[in-house]
Design a protein around this motif. Structure first.
Motif, short mmCIF file in Angstrom:
data_model
loop_
_atom_site.label_atom_id
_atom_site.label_comp_id
_atom_site.label_asym_id
_atom_site.label_seq_id
_atom_site.Cartn_x
_atom_site.Cartn_y
_atom_site.Cartn_z
N GLY A 1 7.71 11.60 -7.23
CA GLY A 1 8.70 11.29 -8.25
C GLY A 1 9.44 9.99 -8.02
O GLY A 1 10.16 9.51 -8.91
N ASP A 2 9.31 9.40 -6.82
CA ASP A 2 10.02 8.17 -6.49
C ASP A 2 9.37 6.95 -7.13
O ASP A 2 8.14 6.87 -7.22
N GLU A 3 10.19 6.01 -7.55
CA GLU A 3 9.73 4.67 -7.88
C GLU A 3 9.74 3.89 -6.58
O GLU A 3 10.69 3.97 -5.80
N ALA A 4 8.67 3.15 -6.31
CA ALA A 4 8.59 2.44 -5.04
C ALA A 4 7.80 1.15 -5.17
O ALA A 4 7.03 0.97 -6.12
N GLU A 5 8.01 0.28 -4.19
CA GLU A 5 7.23 -0.95 -4.07
C GLU A 5 6.44 -0.86 -2.78
O GLU A 5 6.99 -0.48 -1.74
N PHE A 6 5.14 -1.20 -2.87
CA PHE A 6 4.24 -1.05 -1.73
C PHE A 6 3.69 -2.43 -1.34
O PHE A 6 3.33 -3.23 -2.20
N TYR A 7 3.62 -2.68 -0.02
CA TYR A 7 3.09 -3.93 0.51
C TYR A 7 1.81 -3.62 1.27
O TYR A 7 1.78 -2.68 2.07
N GLY A 8 0.75 -4.37 1.04
CA GLY A 8 -0.48 -4.11 1.78
C GLY A 8 -1.68 -4.83 1.18
O GLY A 8 -1.54 -5.89 0.56
N ASP A 9 -2.85 -4.22 1.37
CA ASP A 9 -4.10 -4.85 0.94
C ASP A 9 -5.03 -3.79 0.35
O ASP A 9 -5.00 -2.62 0.74
#
Length: 375
Positions: free
Chosen positions: A45-53
């Motif tokens: 349910g969370d809004e999130a920002e993800f960093y990766g590849d």
């Protein structure tokens, strides 16, 4: 490295022992994507920002490998209601959360942080509860900022949370000024801190880097069973590791010794704990050596040969001398790697003493060693 934003539809898997998780998210572009990796603090349910590849999993296909993630505080009415009624803000359910959003509007999070007294206009919210809500929301804001600042350096959300709890917002600048402070935290070693320092463009000659490298070499030596390193050898190893002039490393080493951060004795460099442990062991051995014996007997070498024959063991000269030495001295230290005959020597010592009618007591530091002795 890429960034994705989206809402977590479902938590597919979460490891109980660490922060690894696999989740399905709906991105802001309308795609459904599987993300995997360090997802500490991110829930369904969370809004999130993800960093990766992006990666191609051999079985499940295209997925997003996360190196860091931060939860976003959604600014829509429904998002605000979901956040305020979540487990993070205790004492507020859906009804009360909706009443807060209706009263304060779309700027409610900013108002909650900076004007918490306005929360008391909502029925059922006291001044005390208003202050508690304000503190929780402020921490969420700060932690999101903290995590976002450090995530590009490869610092996980879990570690960011620990640093934030310990240092507050000042931790961002402290880490960027001296990432080697991270080596005091379990799970962050010199190599990881040095990589972060390199990303930040920090000079190789930073005193904190040189000190951290020296400690790293001594800790590695301890893992290999060495309680100290000769000073010259340590300086040579540090030159190779740090790519810094020997004279500069020598100056930093001298300063660490002067500050009692390290111990120097006979051109040997110790971690203080190792030095003091060695000293304590030495003192205890001397105490045992000098303590009055509670028994006495004459060593009969011929009788020992008989014991040896009964055991069916053909001791080497060195093993036999170890047995006889232990039978003549109050304290004997026998060392050697696996298969060198330590247990065989103990059998000889015990068998000889039993032949004299003595009672034997055995002690061992671990269960495995105790079983071996019993055998």
């Amino acid at each position: 490295s890429e960034r994705l934003r989206g809402k977590v539809d479902r938590v597919i898997y979460r490891a109980s022992e660490d922060d690894f998780a696999i989740m399905k998210i709906a991105t802001t572009d309308g795609d459904r994507v599987v993300v995997r990796g360090d997802l500490f603090g991110v829930d369904e349910g969370d809004e999130a920002e993800f960093y990766g590849d992006w990666i191609i999993h051999p079985r499940y296909g295209k997925q997003f490998q996360v190196r860091g993630a931060r939860r976003l505080l959604e600014n829509t009415a429904e998002g605000l209601v979901n956040f305020l009624s979540s487990h993070r803000v205790k004492g507020i359910g859906k009804v009360k959360a909706r009443a807060i959003v209706n009263e304060l509007g779309s700027d409610c999070l900013d108002i909650i942080v900076n004007q918490p007294e306005r929360l008391t206009k909502v029925k059922g919210i006291s001044k005390r509860l208003a202050q508690t809500i304000s503190e929780v929301v402020r921490k969420e804001y700060e932690l999101a900022t903290f995590t976002a600042e450090l995530a590009p350096l490869g610092i996980t959300a879990n570690l960011s949370a620990r640093l934030y709890d310990e240092l507050g917002m000042s931790g961002i600048e402290k880490v960027k000024a001296n990432p080697f402070m991270l080596t005091q935290i379990k799970g962050i070693g010199f190599k990881k801190a040095d990589k972060i320092a390199s990303q930040l463009g920090i000079s190789k000659e930073l005193p904190a880097r040189i000190a951290s490298g020296i400690f790293y070499l001594l800790e590695q030596a301890l893992q290999d069973g060495n309680t100290y390193l000769p000073r010259d050898y340590l300086l040579d190893k540090a030159c190779d590791l740090l790519d810094v002039e020997r004279e500069q490393i020598d100056r930093e080493l001298t300063e660490l010794v002067r500050e009692d951060a390290l111990t120097s004795a006979n051109s040997r460099i110790y971690l203080p704990s190792c030095f003091h442990t060695e000293q304590d062991i030495t003192e205890r051995i001397f105490e045992l050596r000098d303590h009055a014996a509670s028994y006495s007997y004459e060593l009969d070498r011929e009788q020992f040969k008989e014991v040896e024959a009964e055991l069916g063991i053909d001791y080497t000269t060195e093993q036999r001398e170890a047995c006889l030495g232990a039978l003549q001295n109050k304290v004997t230290i026998i060392t050697g790697g696996p298969g060198t005959g330590k247990t065989t020597i103990i059998r000889g010592i015990i068998s000889y003493l039993l032949s004299l009618g003595m009672r034997i007591e055995l002690a061992a530091p671990t269960g495995r060693a105790a079983r071996r002795l019993t055998e």
